[in-house]
Enzyme design. Structure first.
Site, mmCIF file in Angstrom:
data_model
loop_
_atom_site.group_PDB
_atom_site.id
_atom_site.type_symbol
_atom_site.label_atom_id
_atom_site.label_comp_id
_atom_site.label_asym_id
_atom_site.label_seq_id
_atom_site.Cartn_x
_atom_site.Cartn_y
_atom_site.Cartn_z
ATOM 1 N N SER A 155 0.840 -1.203 0.000
ATOM 2 C CA SER A 155 0.000 0.000 0.000
ATOM 3 C C SER A 155 0.878 1.257 0.000
ATOM 4 O O SER A 155 1.641 1.465 -0.933
ATOM 5 C CB SER A 155 -0.958 -0.053 1.195
ATOM 6 N N ASP A 162 -10.021 -5.662 -3.446
ATOM 7 C CA ASP A 162 -9.485 -4.601 -2.599
ATOM 8 C C ASP A 162 -10.425 -3.395 -2.648
ATOM 9 O O ASP A 162 -10.684 -2.844 -3.719
ATOM 10 C CB ASP A 162 -8.093 -4.227 -3.122
ATOM 11 N N HIS A 207 -7.303 -6.075 0.781
ATOM 12 C CA HIS A 207 -6.134 -5.250 1.107
ATOM 13 C C HIS A 207 -5.414 -5.722 2.371
ATOM 14 O O HIS A 207 -4.464 -5.082 2.800
ATOM 15 C CB HIS A 207 -6.599 -3.792 1.291
#
Length: 282
Positions: free
Chosen positions: A151, A227, A260
């Site tokens: 991320s 995600d 995620h």
């Protein structure tokens, strides 16, 4: 000679050691904590290393506890170093609104130029220069380096590699913030850390750096298709377009059903470690 590192904790793991260290950092102007996994092979001499950069709200602990990377790293003879995601402390300013996506836990791996952030938020210099010199001088870790992250940390890994040709032998990312100039998280962070001049942001955006990259280090990127941040924040298609336009090698793997979370990272971390091992031991 007294070591600049203070041992915070240690745990035996897969024949090696997971340790946490604290030290006074000059680049960030505060104490920093980082974690290291030393595989069993480190008892016989320096081993190559993967630097892992974590995402928003994380510390050095998230990856080491949740990713399930130690077993394979021990097999492959690779150390893992995981720094914190930002400077911290009573004198380090956080988000003035108390939000979680800026300030403490959200350093974005840039060198801030704007007050009050520029006194401490120099995470790029910390990760690329200070931390490397520190661990290579004080731990059985060699200068054969790889870098990866998730991320915000995926953004950091791509940018660190692209801005510093020759420093890393391989790079990968999980669900990176690929185009921070064009997403809400990135706009908030870059406008505050770097100011409102968008030209200054280009030096910290992987999609902008690809065209002028000083080396064509292959990129391995995994992105979960379930995600929740995919469309608005992560922009993998922008990265794919930038790589295609520049002829930069990219393996972008879209993983159906994955979100995620660290369940996603744990599912594919072995493949990333083996990707890096091929370069580190090559």
């Amino acid at each position: 000679m007294t070591s600049p590192l203070t041992l915070v904790s240690e745990n035996r793991s897969f024949g090696g050691w997971h340790r946490r260290y604290r030290h006074a950092a000059t680049s960030t102007g505060c104490d920093m904590t980082f974690a290291v996994f030393l595989p069993p092979q480190a008892e016989n001499g320096p081993v190559p290393v993967l630097y892992w950069l974590s995402g928003l709200t994380c510390t050095d602990e998230n990856f080491m506890q949740k990713a399930g990377a130690h077993r394979v790293a021990a097999e492959l003879g690779i150390a893992i170093v995981a720094p914190d995601t930002s400077p911290r402390g009573a004198n380090v300013p956080g988000d003035p609104d108390g939000a979680w996506d800026f300030g403490h836990g959200a350093g974005f791996y840039v060198n801030a130029t704007q007050a009050p952030w520029k006194a401490h938020y120099r995470m790029h210099d910390y990760v690329v220069h200070e931390l490397l010199a520190l661990v290579e001088a004080n731990l059985p870790i060699s200068p054969r380096r790889a870098i990866s992250g998730h991320s915000m940390g995926g953004h950091g890994a791509l940018v660190c590699a692209l801005r510093n040709p020759g420093r890393y032998l391989s790079v990968s990312a999980f669900a990176p913030i690929s185009n921070p100039m064009d997403c809400p998280w990135g706009h908030k962070a870059l406008s505050r850390y770097l100011g409102e001049d968008r030209e200054a942001w280009r030096a910290w955006d992987a999609c902008e750096l690809i065209a002028g990259a000083g080396e064509r280090l292959p990129l391995l990127v995994d992105q979960g298709e379930a995600d929740s941040f995919l469309a608005e924040q992560l922009k993998p298609d922008a990265l794919a377009r930038a790589c295609a336009a520049a002829g930069h090698p990219l393996t972008l793997r879209r993983q159906p059903g994955y979100d995620h979370s660290y369940y996603f990272i744990a599912s594919f971390i072995e493949e990333h470690l083996r990707h890096h091992a091929a370069a580190l031991h090559g």
